[in-house]
Motif scaffolding. Structure first.
Motif, short mmCIF file in Angstrom:
data_model
loop_
_atom_site.label_atom_id
_atom_site.label_comp_id
_atom_site.label_asym_id
_atom_site.label_seq_id
_atom_site.Cartn_x
_atom_site.Cartn_y
_atom_site.Cartn_z
N UNK A 143 -40.54 -20.59 50.40
CA UNK A 143 -40.60 -22.03 50.17
C UNK A 143 -40.62 -22.78 51.51
N UNK A 144 -39.73 -22.37 52.42
CA UNK A 144 -39.67 -23.02 53.73
C UNK A 144 -40.97 -22.82 54.50
N UNK A 145 -41.53 -21.62 54.42
CA UNK A 145 -42.75 -21.34 55.15
C UNK A 145 -43.92 -22.16 54.59
N UNK A 146 -43.95 -22.34 53.29
CA UNK A 146 -45.03 -23.15 52.70
C UNK A 146 -44.97 -24.58 53.20
N UNK A 147 -43.78 -25.15 53.21
CA UNK A 147 -43.62 -26.51 53.70
C UNK A 147 -43.94 -26.59 55.19
N UNK A 148 -43.50 -25.60 55.94
CA UNK A 148 -43.78 -25.55 57.37
C UNK A 148 -45.28 -25.47 57.63
N UNK A 149 -45.97 -24.67 56.83
CA UNK A 149 -47.42 -24.52 56.99
C UNK A 149 -48.14 -25.83 56.72
N UNK A 150 -47.67 -26.58 55.71
CA UNK A 150 -48.28 -27.87 55.40
C UNK A 150 -48.12 -28.86 56.55
N UNK A 151 -46.91 -28.91 57.12
CA UNK A 151 -46.65 -29.83 58.23
C UNK A 151 -47.45 -29.42 59.46
N UNK A 152 -47.48 -28.13 59.73
CA UNK A 152 -48.17 -27.62 60.92
C UNK A 152 -49.67 -27.91 60.88
N UNK A 204 -43.32 -26.66 43.66
CA UNK A 204 -42.31 -25.86 44.34
C UNK A 204 -40.92 -26.44 44.19
N UNK A 205 -40.80 -27.74 44.35
CA UNK A 205 -39.49 -28.38 44.40
C UNK A 205 -39.05 -29.00 43.07
N UNK A 206 -40.01 -29.44 42.29
CA UNK A 206 -39.67 -30.05 41.02
C UNK A 206 -39.46 -31.55 41.09
N UNK A 207 -38.95 -32.05 42.23
CA UNK A 207 -38.74 -33.48 42.39
C UNK A 207 -38.73 -33.82 43.87
N UNK A 208 -38.97 -35.11 44.17
CA UNK A 208 -38.96 -35.57 45.56
C UNK A 208 -37.56 -35.42 46.15
N UNK A 209 -36.54 -35.67 45.33
CA UNK A 209 -35.16 -35.55 45.82
C UNK A 209 -34.86 -34.12 46.26
N UNK A 210 -35.27 -33.13 45.45
CA UNK A 210 -35.03 -31.73 45.79
C UNK A 210 -35.76 -31.34 47.07
N UNK A 211 -36.99 -31.86 47.24
CA UNK A 211 -37.76 -31.54 48.43
C UNK A 211 -37.10 -32.10 49.68
N UNK A 212 -36.65 -33.37 49.61
CA UNK A 212 -36.01 -33.98 50.77
C UNK A 212 -34.66 -33.31 51.06
N UNK A 271 -46.25 -35.26 59.34
CA UNK A 271 -46.78 -35.81 58.10
C UNK A 271 -45.77 -36.81 57.56
N UNK A 272 -46.29 -37.86 56.94
CA UNK A 272 -45.38 -38.85 56.34
C UNK A 272 -44.71 -38.25 55.11
N UNK A 273 -43.55 -38.75 54.80
CA UNK A 273 -42.81 -38.22 53.64
C UNK A 273 -43.61 -38.39 52.35
N UNK A 274 -44.22 -39.55 52.21
CA UNK A 274 -44.96 -39.82 50.97
C UNK A 274 -46.15 -38.87 50.82
N UNK A 275 -46.85 -38.61 51.93
CA UNK A 275 -48.00 -37.69 51.86
C UNK A 275 -47.55 -36.28 51.53
N UNK A 276 -46.45 -35.86 52.14
CA UNK A 276 -45.96 -34.50 51.89
C UNK A 276 -45.50 -34.36 50.44
N UNK A 277 -44.77 -35.34 49.95
CA UNK A 277 -44.25 -35.27 48.58
C UNK A 277 -45.36 -35.44 47.55
N UNK A 278 -46.50 -36.01 47.96
CA UNK A 278 -47.63 -36.17 47.03
C UNK A 278 -48.40 -34.88 46.85
N UNK A 287 -49.48 -31.52 45.53
CA UNK A 287 -49.22 -30.91 44.23
C UNK A 287 -48.39 -29.63 44.35
N UNK A 288 -48.65 -28.85 45.41
CA UNK A 288 -47.91 -27.60 45.59
C UNK A 288 -46.44 -27.87 45.87
#
Length: 396
Positions: free
Chosen positions: A61-70, A91-99, A77-84, A86-87
């Motif tokens: 999960x961490x690597x997927x998020x890291x890959x997206x930012x990289x 993965x997280x289920x909600x914006x709160x869980x992701x943050x 990346x802005x928070x809104x773009x990252x949370x938008x 689909x993957x």
């Protein structure tokens, strides 16, 4: 007791492939009539191999998020773009869980009003990973070809490859970075009436069609190759079961790359071929393990019988089924040599980089939870509740 099942199932010692066949029946045909031994073996916890699997808790999960930012300009990346993404939502289920996840692992991710970026340590490690993928591109390319060569149609749905992508060490953009660079070897197809896109192998390579077990013979006789076997300490295998195992090991070995259409699926010879296929498949993974569900939909493609994943339970000396992290992970025992670290001869360069990622993840946790994380995001379950000595039915 194990020996009672063995005695009831076998009655007397079966003829080996080397023995004379009755009534002039060909030796191989006589062996083909032998049916699988009906035994039960208990599942025994292997703490070292469970630890090897547990070290990757939250790593994917961490690597997927890291890959997206990289992948974003400036590695930010802005928070809104990252949370938008689909993957991320899946993965997280909600914006709160992701943050919450990003904030928890501050050793990898840096949160600010401007968005999400990577820490210096994460950025350095990610760049080393990219360099490693470039340096091992030829090996990665060969492993993908060998995976397709294991299948009967020499092709797999992209969805199936995506499930194995992490274990194979494929980059997230492998369709562009690997497939498009080798149009002479790979083709993407969508068969009529099938919604899935398939990856088909266009070329066969006899030099690649040599299993790891055959390589270990170092040019010797490969007719009846035995598999490396070891058991969890305290397994307590009965002597009669050991006799059966020795007899099974002496049966003819069929290369997983060879045409096995003539084998009767109800025989021990076919069983040995099935074990050989998964033995080779696990060797193609960088950490010599994968989740059981990742291969559960490959039965027809690999030419397997019904309930084919039972071989993992029927041969606990070759495979170990780890039940930590809320799933079943199949581990190739020989690659770990009884410990929790891959033996040097089996270690892929990506493994050490992933270990460093895991170290960064653990460093972000409070000291009292580094040894054993509490329940976190993404619904992963801990190993509690797994009963040592649980028995599994080992007959088809």
């Amino acid at each position: 007791m194990v020996w009672r099942y063995l005695r009831a199932a076998t009655g007397r010692r079966r003829r080996g492939w080397w023995d004379a066949a009755p009534s002039g029946t060909p030796l191989f045909a006589a062996e083909q009539r032998a049916t699988l031994v009906n035994v039960k073996l208990k599942w025994v916890k292997d703490r070292a191999l469970d630890a090897a699997v547990s070290r990757e808790r939250h790593l994917r999960a961490a690597h997927h998020l890291l890959d997206l930012v990289f992948s974003r300009p400036g590695h930010r990346v802005s928070r809104s773009d990252l949370l938008a993404e689909r993957s991320v939502q899946r993965l997280c289920g909600s914006a709160y869980s992701a943050l919450e996840f990003l904030g928890r692992y501050h050793t990898l991710f840096a949160l600010s009003r401007g968005g999400v970026s990577l820490t210096a340590a994460a950025l350095d490690l990610r760049q080393r990973e990219v360099d490693c993928l470039c340096a091992t591109e030829h090996d990665l390319f060969a492993r993908l070809r060998r995976l397709l060569m294991l299948t009967l149609p020499r092709s797999l749905p992209l969805h199936t490859i995506d499930l194995l992508r992490w274990d194979l060490g494929l980059p997230s953009d492998y369709r562009a970075s690997v497939l498009r660079l080798h149009p002479e070897h790979f083709a993407l197809e969508q068969p009529e009436g099938d919604e899935r896109v398939w990856l088909r192998l266009l070329s066969w390579d006899d030099q690649l069609a040599v299993s790891e077990l055959e390589k270990s013979a170092d040019g010797g006789d490969t007719t009846c190759l035995p598999f490396p076997v070891s058991f969890t300490r305290g397994f307590g295998l009965r002597s009669k079961c050991m006799d059966w195992l020795r007899e099974w090991q002496s049966l003819p070995y069929t290369s997983p790359y060879a045409d096995a259409s003539d084998l009767d699926r109800r025989t021990d010879v076919s069983e040995k071929r099935n074990v050989g296929v998964f033995h080779e498949l696990l060797h193609l993974t960088v950490a010599k393990r994968t989740e059981r569900q990742n291969v559960s939909n490959m039965r027809k493609l690999l030419g397997m019988p019904q309930k084919f994943t039972k071989v993992f339970e029927r041969h606990p000396g070759i495979f170990y089924l780890s039940r930590v992290l809320g799933t079943q992970t199949v581990v190739l025992r020989e690659a770990y040599g009884g410990g929790s670290q891959l033996l040097e001869k089996h270690a892929h360069p990506l493994v050490s980089i992933r270990e460093e990622y895991s170290t960064l993840l653990r460093a972000a946790l409070p000291p009292r939870t580094r040894g054993k994380e509490r329940h976190g995001a993404f619904g992963e379950q801990d190993e509690g509740g797994v009963v040592e000595g649980d028995e599994s039915e080992l007959s088809e």
